[in-house]
Design a protein around this motif. Structure first.
Motif, mmCIF file in Angstrom:
data_model
loop_
_atom_site.group_PDB
_atom_site.id
_atom_site.type_symbol
_atom_site.label_atom_id
_atom_site.label_comp_id
_atom_site.label_asym_id
_atom_site.label_seq_id
_atom_site.Cartn_x
_atom_site.Cartn_y
_atom_site.Cartn_z
ATOM 1 N N ARG A 109 -14.339 -16.073 -15.724
ATOM 2 C CA ARG A 109 -14.148 -14.740 -15.150
ATOM 3 C C ARG A 109 -13.968 -14.852 -13.642
ATOM 4 N N GLN A 110 -13.079 -14.039 -13.122
ATOM 5 C CA GLN A 110 -12.854 -13.964 -11.679
ATOM 6 C C GLN A 110 -12.841 -12.502 -11.277
ATOM 7 N N GLN A 111 -13.745 -12.103 -10.396
ATOM 8 C CA GLN A 111 -13.803 -10.704 -9.969
ATOM 9 C C GLN A 111 -12.838 -10.460 -8.817
ATOM 10 N N LEU A 112 -12.058 -9.416 -8.943
ATOM 11 C CA LEU A 112 -11.140 -9.021 -7.880
ATOM 12 C C LEU A 112 -11.887 -8.109 -6.913
ATOM 13 N N THR A 113 -12.322 -8.669 -5.815
ATOM 14 C CA THR A 113 -13.109 -7.897 -4.851
ATOM 15 C C THR A 113 -12.397 -7.707 -3.518
ATOM 16 N N ALA A 114 -11.577 -8.661 -3.115
ATOM 17 C CA ALA A 114 -10.978 -8.624 -1.777
ATOM 18 C C ALA A 114 -9.522 -8.171 -1.853
ATOM 19 N N GLY A 115 -9.083 -7.516 -0.771
ATOM 20 C CA GLY A 115 -7.673 -7.191 -0.622
ATOM 21 C C GLY A 115 -7.235 -5.872 -1.218
ATOM 22 N N TRP A 116 -8.156 -5.074 -1.706
ATOM 23 C CA TRP A 116 -7.777 -3.779 -2.274
ATOM 24 C C TRP A 116 -7.350 -2.819 -1.151
ATOM 25 N N ARG A 117 -6.325 -2.024 -1.457
ATOM 26 C CA ARG A 117 -5.873 -0.982 -0.546
ATOM 27 C C ARG A 117 -5.771 0.321 -1.338
ATOM 28 N N MET A 118 -5.835 1.442 -0.611
ATOM 29 C CA MET A 118 -5.982 2.726 -1.290
ATOM 30 C C MET A 118 -5.184 3.799 -0.568
ATOM 31 N N ALA A 119 -4.640 4.743 -1.339
ATOM 32 C CA ALA A 119 -3.946 5.906 -0.777
ATOM 33 C C ALA A 119 -4.208 7.111 -1.671
ATOM 34 N N ILE A 120 -4.199 8.296 -1.063
ATOM 35 C CA ILE A 120 -4.405 9.540 -1.802
ATOM 36 C C ILE A 120 -3.038 10.107 -2.177
ATOM 37 N N ALA A 121 -2.802 10.252 -3.470
ATOM 38 C CA ALA A 121 -1.559 10.848 -3.970
ATOM 39 C C ALA A 121 -1.735 11.141 -5.444
ATOM 40 N N ASP A 141 6.932 8.490 -8.073
ATOM 41 C CA ASP A 141 8.193 8.795 -7.411
ATOM 42 C C ASP A 141 8.401 7.942 -6.158
ATOM 43 N N ARG A 142 7.323 7.641 -5.445
ATOM 44 C CA ARG A 142 7.434 6.880 -4.199
ATOM 45 C C ARG A 142 7.329 5.381 -4.411
ATOM 46 N N GLY A 143 7.204 4.964 -5.669
ATOM 47 C CA GLY A 143 7.230 3.543 -5.979
ATOM 48 C C GLY A 143 5.937 2.808 -5.722
ATOM 49 N N PHE A 144 4.796 3.494 -5.772
ATOM 50 C CA PHE A 144 3.512 2.840 -5.499
ATOM 51 C C PHE A 144 3.227 1.695 -6.465
ATOM 52 N N ALA A 145 3.777 1.752 -7.672
ATOM 53 C CA ALA A 145 3.471 0.727 -8.668
ATOM 54 C C ALA A 145 4.362 -0.508 -8.536
ATOM 55 N N ARG A 146 5.457 -0.407 -7.773
ATOM 56 C CA ARG A 146 6.373 -1.539 -7.673
ATOM 57 C C ARG A 146 5.748 -2.684 -6.890
ATOM 58 N N SER A 147 6.088 -3.889 -7.277
ATOM 59 C CA SER A 147 5.518 -5.058 -6.599
ATOM 60 C C SER A 147 6.045 -5.199 -5.178
ATOM 61 N N ASP A 148 7.260 -4.678 -4.895
ATOM 62 C CA ASP A 148 7.832 -4.818 -3.558
ATOM 63 C C ASP A 148 7.515 -3.638 -2.647
ATOM 64 N N PHE A 149 6.658 -2.723 -3.105
ATOM 65 C CA PHE A 149 6.290 -1.585 -2.257
ATOM 66 C C PHE A 149 5.460 -2.070 -1.071
ATOM 67 N N ASP A 150 5.747 -1.534 0.113
ATOM 68 C CA ASP A 150 5.027 -1.917 1.333
ATOM 69 C C ASP A 150 3.802 -1.015 1.477
ATOM 70 N N ASP A 151 2.607 -1.590 1.250
ATOM 71 C CA ASP A 151 1.366 -0.806 1.340
ATOM 72 C C ASP A 151 0.585 -1.098 2.621
ATOM 73 N N ASP A 152 1.278 -1.599 3.663
ATOM 74 C CA ASP A 152 0.579 -1.916 4.910
ATOM 75 C C ASP A 152 -0.052 -0.684 5.552
ATOM 76 N N ALA A 153 0.544 0.498 5.301
ATOM 77 C CA ALA A 153 -0.002 1.723 5.905
ATOM 78 C C ALA A 153 -1.207 2.253 5.137
ATOM 79 N N TRP A 154 -1.474 1.700 3.973
ATOM 80 C CA TRP A 154 -2.635 2.140 3.201
ATOM 81 C C TRP A 154 -3.925 1.628 3.842
ATOM 82 N N GLY A 155 -4.992 2.360 3.617
ATOM 83 C CA GLY A 155 -6.282 1.929 4.132
ATOM 84 C C GLY A 155 -6.942 0.908 3.223
#
Length: 782
Positions: free
Chosen positions: A17-29, A36-50
């Motif tokens: 088992r490996q727990q995914l703890t680091a690197g999570w980012r979050m946005a309200i939508a 519609d804005r492509g949040f699920a796509r692998s190439d989406f740029d989430d740098d602006a997310w907290g």
């Protein structure tokens, strides 16, 4: 209609088992906006997310009812299958991997998984949209969250909805509140495993291991199960081992039953009745010549039943009738704060208050609570997360969704909790509108709203888990008694004859030095309907009705705290003593409402959110003592004066000293000593004092008695008849000795005479007379 399109693998079984703890980012939508804005796509740029902390809960509010998460991770280095496992998401989770929709899950408490083996890349993006709908029309709600979206003990309680200003926001929990894991498994996994032990004639038990296996591969899989059963928390029994061949077609789901004989079984008992012995079942699944899954499940050998007779309810564990003493329980409103340490501390508080049972009130706790209860020997009454009204005047689609949600979640509850011996029973719905006591709901009661779903749920619970009783509702035949709070007076509890009390209580304020006051308005004087206090649960109308009164009646915050805690302690002590006197003759148990506050509030809890016990905690612990002496004061011509009973002067008074024994280790002969003394006297005329001086005698008695057995009703040990001539405050005290050792004490205070009528005379003017002999005549002790 299916709510979930994911893998429901309840036991932990991963080879790695490996727990995914680091690197999570979050946005309200919202879900639609994010798609519609492509949040699920692998190439989406989430740098602006907290950045986001996972696991953690957030508060969903109207208009902000969903949150998106993203995390990146490399391909695991093993060559077997990889699952993404979510231990818990509140409430609806929609999951994508590298832009591909994997599926969704509805329900906040159960684990769920996805097989991502075919979709992994060298670098991967996991996207999750979690939704928690905020429903403001509470009678018509359809989402199954229990106490988290409709309760009077949550921040912003239900009775205040829409009545508080804008700075107070109605919210429900939302988010990934349990860990997210990458798991390595083989081709064959177990959806669930049920350990079904039963004791047979003689010193032998039989264990059935029932499990549901799933082949994740499209090929035929052959292999074997390696099974080992051994003691977990005790020694002295040898381990049992066996093997069983398996064969599953491609993508087949197969139910398997394996039987083992357990010689010299050790039974699981509640802590006050024996040791909570646990066994460990280990199952190794081999498939395609490789290890595929590894499962470890603890279980206990115990039998539990509920005798629901017309004259009363009785729980029996391993054939032994037990009067249940306990409390309702919700650890935290935001369950991610319910750490193992907090849960363990709460169970310690329950045991130190002499409790056998906690009712997990209309919700599901984290798994570590059930594991700890197994090891600590505490029984759990488990509610489904259903409370009050649902789908009132709703369309057919909403009604169908609600039914499906209930039936899906109850199956998850059963598979999660099946092997926990601490779980004693299920109740489908807390206080549904169809119960007999809720006629005041009018239309909802007349149309028997939700009854069809509740009864179907209870029947399904009994079908899935015939080893436990299952009730359609709590608050129907079991009683929720709020005399002295919502209606009537505290003394009205004396005339109730409940078969089982699953709720009783009154509110009180936290201790003056409690950290909870950092979250509450501590200024004084305070408005009688302070908005912050109401947000925290305070019910001003009920505080006035109870006699505690509004804040303006008290000179300081500390005085108000003391008055509220005195009232709560008195009401609970009085209720518990009354209902324990009815042990097995009528009543089968008392669960106070409630043990702890799940947030910094003003509620019915006897321990506040900072885990600081109130005065009622000690009163409950004493009233729940396994061996208890209770004074039964006469009811005829008796009045109530504050928190004391007032007896008339110069009338013969028939008193009783009653013994309740719940301790299986105590029986046989004992010696009872009792006496009555006057503690305080009013400022009374000189001629009455003179008459009392010549009439005073010390009332005392001593009797040899036989203790009632732990499985027997309460017994009357002595019945003194006294005539009391002098006004004042009296104390009836008694001690019960076995072999010179005091095993139980009684202290009961009461008043005699008329209330003070002279100007300026009050209870505060009672004068202490600790050594004054009783001013009365002893008529005749029976």
């Amino acid at each position: 209609m299916a709510l979930n399109d994911c893998l429901s693998l309840f036991p932990v079984q991963a080879l790695n088992r490996q727990q995914l703890t680091a690197g999570w980012r979050m946005a309200i939508a919202t879900l639609g906006e994010g798609e519609d804005r492509g949040f699920a796509r692998s190439d989406f740029d989430d740098d602006a997310w907290g950045p986001a902390e996972v696991p953690r809960l957030h508060g969903a509010t109207a208009g902000n009812e969903s949150v998106w998460y993203r995390v990146r991770f490399p391909r695991p280095k093993h060559r077997q299958r990889t699952l993404v496992r979510f231990e818990g998401a509140f409430l609806v989770a929609n999951v994508w991997l590298n832009g591909r929709l994997l599926g969704s899950h509805y329900g906040y408490f159960a684990p769920f998984s996805f097989d991502v083996s075919s979709f992994l890349l060298d670098e991967n993006v996991l996207a999750v949209c979690v939704e928690a709908p905020v429903e403001l029309d509470l009678p018509s709600k359809r989402h199954v969250m229990g106490v988290f979206n409709d309760w009077d003990c949550k921040p912003y309680p239900n009775q205040e909805l829409g009545k508080l200003p804008e700075q107070f926001v109605w919210h429900v929990p939302m988010g990934l509140w349990r860990p997210v894991m990458l798991e390595q498994v083989g081709h064959v996994v177990a959806e669930w495993i049920h350990c079904v032990p039963r004791v047979e004639i003689g010193d032998m038990a039989r264990l059935e291991l029932r499990m549901r296996l799933r082949n994740l591969d499209g090929r035929i899989m052959t292999g074997e199960l390696g099974i080992r059963v051994s003691p977990d928390n005790f020694t002295g029994a040898a381990a049992l081992e066996m093997k069983r061949a398996i064969r599953l077609n491609g993508h087949e789901v197969q139910d398997i039953t394996v039987e083992l004989a357990l010689p010299h079984p050790q039974l699981w008992w509640p802590w006050a009745h024996g040791e909570p012995a646990l066994y460990l079942a280990e199952v190794q699944v081999m498939a395609d010549d490789r290890s595929s899954a590894s499962i470890r499940q603890t279980f206990g050998i115990r039998d539990i039943s509920l005798k629901t007779r017309a004259e009363g309810w009785i729980f029996a564990v391993n054939g032994r009738d037990i009067f249940m003493r306990g409390a309702n329980y919700c650890s935290e409103f935001f369950l991610d704060a319910a750490t193992d340490e907090i849960l363990s501390q709460d169970l310690t508080l329950a045991r130190e208050a002499n409790m056998d049972m906690l009712r997990v009130h209309a919700h599901i706790e984290p798994g570590s609570l059930y594991e700890a209860a197994d090891r600590r020997g505490l029984l759990l009454w488990q509610d489904l997360p259903l409370i009050f009204s649902y789908v009132h005047r709703a369309d057919a689609r909403s009604g169908a969704f609600f039914r499906e949600a209930v039936l899906a979640q109850l199956e998850e509850v059963v598979h999660m909790l099946y092997n926990h011996p601490s779980v004693a029973c299920y109740a489908a719905h807390n206080e549904p509108p169809w119960c007999a006591g809720f006629a005041w709901l009018g239309e909802r009661h007349v149309e028997q709203l939700n009854r069809d779903v509740d009864e179907e749920a209870a029947a399904r619970l009994r079908q899935l888990d015939p080893s436990r009783p299952a009730l359609s509702a709590s608050g129907d035949r079991d009683r929720h008694l709020y005399h002295g709070w919502y209606y009537g007076q505290w003394q009205d509890l004396a005339i109730q004859n409940p078969v089982f009390v699953s709720e009783v209580g009154a509110q009180s304020l936290p201790n003056p030095n409690s950290p909870v006051w950092r979250h509450l308005n501590r200024s004084w004087p305070i408005a009688e309907d302070d908005q912050g206090w109401r947000y925290a649960g305070y019910q001003p109308r009920e505080w006035i009705r109870s006699g505690i009164g509004p804040p303006s009646k008290h000179p300081s915050r500390e005085a108000y705290i003391r008055a509220s805690q005195d009232y709560q302690a008195h009401l609970l002590r009085f209720a518990i003593e009354r209902f324990r006197r009815q042990k097995f003759a009528i009543c089968g148990g008392v669960l106070v409402f409630q043990l702890v506050d799940g947030f910094p509030g003003i509620t019915w809890a006897i321990v506040d959110h900072a885990r600081r016990p109130k005065r009622a905690y000690r009163a409950v612990a004493e009233a729940f003592a396994p061996l208890l002496l209770v004074a039964d004061l006469p009811q005829e011509h008796t009045a109530v004066d504050g928190l004391l009973m007032r007896l008339p002067r110069a009338r013969p008074q028939h008193m009783r000293i009653v013994c309740i024994n719940d301790d299986p280790g105590l029986r046989g002969h004992a010696r009872l000593q009792w006496r009555i003394v006057r503690e305080h006297a009013r400022q009374i005329p000189w001629w009455r004092r003179l008459r009392g001086y010549f009439a005073r005698h010390r009332f005392r008695g001593e009797e040899s008695i036989e203790l009632p057995g732990f499985d027997e009703p309460a017994a009357v040990l002595a019945e003194p008849v006294v005539r009391l001539h002098a006004d004042g405050l009296y104390r009836l005290s008694a001690e019960l000795e076995i072999s010179g050792q005091v095993v139980a004490r009684l202290e009961q205070r009461f008043l005699v005479g008329d209330p003070a009528r002279e100007p300026g005379v009050s209870e505060a003017e009672l004068e202490p007379e600790p050594d004054l002999a009783q001013e009365a005549q002893l008529a005749a002790p029976r």
